[in-house]
Design an enzyme around this catalytic site. Sequence first.
Site, PDB file in Angstrom:
ATOM      1  CB  SER A 105      -0.938  -0.076   1.211  1.00  0.00           C
ATOM      2  OG  SER A 105      -1.971   0.856   1.103  1.00  0.00           O
ATOM      3  CG  ASP A 221      -7.931  -1.490  -2.879  1.00  0.00           C
ATOM      4  OD1 ASP A 221      -8.439  -0.936  -1.885  1.00  0.00           O
ATOM      5  OD2 ASP A 221      -6.702  -1.610  -3.041  1.00  0.00           O
ATOM      6  CG  HIS A 274      -6.010  -2.047   0.495  1.00  0.00           C
ATOM      7  ND1 HIS A 274      -5.370  -1.642  -0.650  1.00  0.00           N
ATOM      8  CD2 HIS A 274      -5.297  -1.532   1.524  1.00  0.00           C
ATOM      9  CE1 HIS A 274      -4.322  -0.910  -0.323  1.00  0.00           C
ATOM     10  NE2 HIS A 274      -4.243  -0.830   0.987  1.00  0.00           N
TER      11      HIS A 274
END
Length: 292
Positions: A105, A221, A274
């Site tokens: 991320s 996501d 995610h």
Amino acid sequence: MLFILGELFVLFQCFQGSQTSPVPIVMWHGIGDTCCNPHFLGRIKKVIEEEIDGVYVHSISIGDGFARDAQNSYIIPPNKQIEIACEQLRKDEKLKNGYHGLGFSQGGLFLRGLAERCPTPPMKTLVTLGSQHQGIYGLPKCPGDKRYCDYFRRVLNFAYSNWAQRILAPAGYWHDPLDEPTYKKKSKFLADINNEVFINQKYRTNILRLQKLVLVKFNNDTTVQPKDSSWFGFYKPGTLNIQRLNESSLWFEDRIGLRQMGNRLLLLAKNGDHLQFTEEWLITNIVRPFFK
Ligand SMILES: *[C@@H]1O[C@H](CO)[C@@H](O)[C@H](O)[C@H]1NC(C)=O
Ligand SMILES: *[C@@H]1O[C@H](CO)[C@@H](O)[C@H](O)[C@H]1NC(C)=O
């Protein structure tokens, strides 16, 4: 005699081969996480060490201790975090011949900035998982009603204020597609590493030094808005319609060298929200093909 020499040479090569240690791996965690969380990066470090015999894994920590590392991921601006990480990697003797990067991320976005700004020690291959390469415009998991989401987006434009750019890490990659000029003028981090304002040739050269750049997007996501940002896609300027990397000026003007990379740039998609993946997926799809 020649034959024997040949044999010896092969033997010697085998011997040498077994002597060279695997390329080290540097990981950078996401926001609110830590370098060594035993349920996530700590665990992943172990899994990689089991898979690649003798590999050295350095997991970046900004500040000492779990709490500080997690807190700093929010409050230290990206430019400063990258400076700290650069210094940390330079001091690590084991990395001096280079390393592969694995970013989670926000950590993947920062590792990409690091590759551009901090070429020593050299990064070889970079893999980013669900990283915001074109920034974000929206709140994670914004609840259903679109009006609220749009409202928050407008309110969140305070991200461009000087104080937010100084004290909030995500403000460094806030990207309002409806006001690109302000983004380019005020974003102290993302607009810079994406060569939005002018082309810093050093950044381009350093990206092109990478052996491979592997971008993983999570198809479902709900944290990265829009999820396409993980592949350098984003809202087309002035609209809320998605534009792919290969439809953008970043690509046509090749501002950071992605187009020139050719087939060394790989876009991978993974179903799930995610950072949702199993250890098995990571080993099969990332560690073996790119790090081993
Ligand atoms: C996730 O996204 C993919 C691709 O867009 C889609 O085919 C799939 O049905 C989605 N899965 C879920 C659980 O929504
Ligand atoms: C852009 O890339 C996508 C894959 O991500 C591909 O399907 C599409 O054809 C490409 N478009 C152009 C204009 O090259």
